[in-house]
Design a protein around this motif. Sequence first.
Motif, PDB file in Angstrom:
ATOM      1  N   PHE B   7     100.445  61.059  46.098  1.00  0.00           N
ATOM      2  CA  PHE B   7     101.474  59.960  45.690  1.00  0.00           C
ATOM      3  C   PHE B   7     100.675  59.052  45.253  1.00  0.00           C
ATOM      4  O   PHE B   7     100.029  58.559  45.039  1.00  0.00           O
ATOM      5  N   PHE B  23     100.225  66.495  34.693  1.00  0.00           N
ATOM      6  CA  PHE B  23     101.065  67.183  34.928  1.00  0.00           C
ATOM      7  C   PHE B  23     100.505  68.936  34.530  1.00  0.00           C
ATOM      8  O   PHE B  23     100.231  69.615  35.608  1.00  0.00           O
ATOM      9  N   ARG B  27      98.982  71.453  37.095  1.00  0.00           N
ATOM     10  CA  ARG B  27      99.438  72.387  37.945  1.00  0.00           C
ATOM     11  C   ARG B  27      98.385  74.098  38.698  1.00  0.00           C
ATOM     12  O   ARG B  27      98.775  74.585  38.473  1.00  0.00           O
ATOM     13  N   SER B  39     103.548  71.839  44.692  1.00  0.00           N
ATOM     14  CA  SER B  39     104.830  71.582  43.681  1.00  0.00           C
ATOM     15  C   SER B  39     104.382  70.398  43.406  1.00  0.00           C
ATOM     16  O   SER B  39     103.654  68.947  43.852  1.00  0.00           O
ATOM     17  N   CYS B  40     104.383  69.815  41.955  1.00  0.00           N
ATOM     18  CA  CYS B  40     104.655  68.363  41.534  1.00  0.00           C
ATOM     19  C   CYS B  40     105.616  67.968  41.675  1.00  0.00           C
ATOM     20  O   CYS B  40     106.730  68.309  41.433  1.00  0.00           O
ATOM     21  N   LEU B  41     105.658  65.916  42.263  1.00  0.00           N
ATOM     22  CA  LEU B  41     106.968  65.931  42.458  1.00  0.00           C
ATOM     23  C   LEU B  41     107.596  64.377  42.268  1.00  0.00           C
ATOM     24  O   LEU B  41     106.453  63.487  41.588  1.00  0.00           O
ATOM     25  N   LYS B  42     108.368  64.075  41.504  1.00  0.00           N
ATOM     26  CA  LYS B  42     108.778  63.170  41.451  1.00  0.00           C
ATOM     27  C   LYS B  42     109.271  61.977  42.841  1.00  0.00           C
ATOM     28  O   LYS B  42     110.044  62.220  43.621  1.00  0.00           O
ATOM     29  N   PHE B  52     104.656  59.150  41.376  1.00  0.00           N
ATOM     30  CA  PHE B  52     105.269  61.112  41.298  1.00  0.00           C
ATOM     31  C   PHE B  52     104.677  61.154  42.694  1.00  0.00           C
ATOM     32  O   PHE B  52     103.809  60.477  43.796  1.00  0.00           O
TER      33      PHE B  52
END
Lengths: 96, 96
Positions: B7, B23, B27, B39-42, B52
């Motif tokens: 994070f 990003f 990826r 996965s890319c996260l918010k 993120f």
Amino acid sequence: MITHTVFFTLKHAEGSVEEQNFFNAARQLANIPGVQHFSCLKQISTKNKFAFGLSMEFSSQALYADYTNHPDHTHFVQQYWADNVSDFMEIDYVLL
Amino acid sequence: MITHTVFFTLKHAEGSVEEQNFFNAARQLANIPGVQHFSCLKQISTKNKFAFGLSMEFSSQALYADYTNHPDHTHFVQQYWADNVSDFMEIDYVLL
């Protein structure tokens, strides 16, 4: 889908009865309506101070709020979390 | 199964071209052998400072180590991570 996680350390020795009792109680959180994919986690990176985690998913912010306010959750926080957890951090996320 | 997460906050404004470029590069890590469920996260909790996250899974510590040492990963760290990330914390876990 919202993933709610919390990473934490316990006041007790690893493998202790107190640790087992804590996780037995924590696993009951999976029965609260709206909770999906509940997991108890062992944190294994040496790059942070946390030893354990809990992870769960909610399909909406409303169901997440219902969980937070559910009496079984508030009971767990009062009866187990406050007495057993020495440090913690919550992390919640959605797909970017 | 080992879940590796990190994070972080970026040095750039939300929605900036620099954020998008970061990003897009991140990826590509999904293509490194051994990486599953990338996965890319918010990050959406107000109870920590991170904006993120990245999450991925490995079926063994050996595959995780191979990822860490893979030239595409070290290139990403050198070319994108160091220049764009202002703060971060890694959390790795397995089922308890």
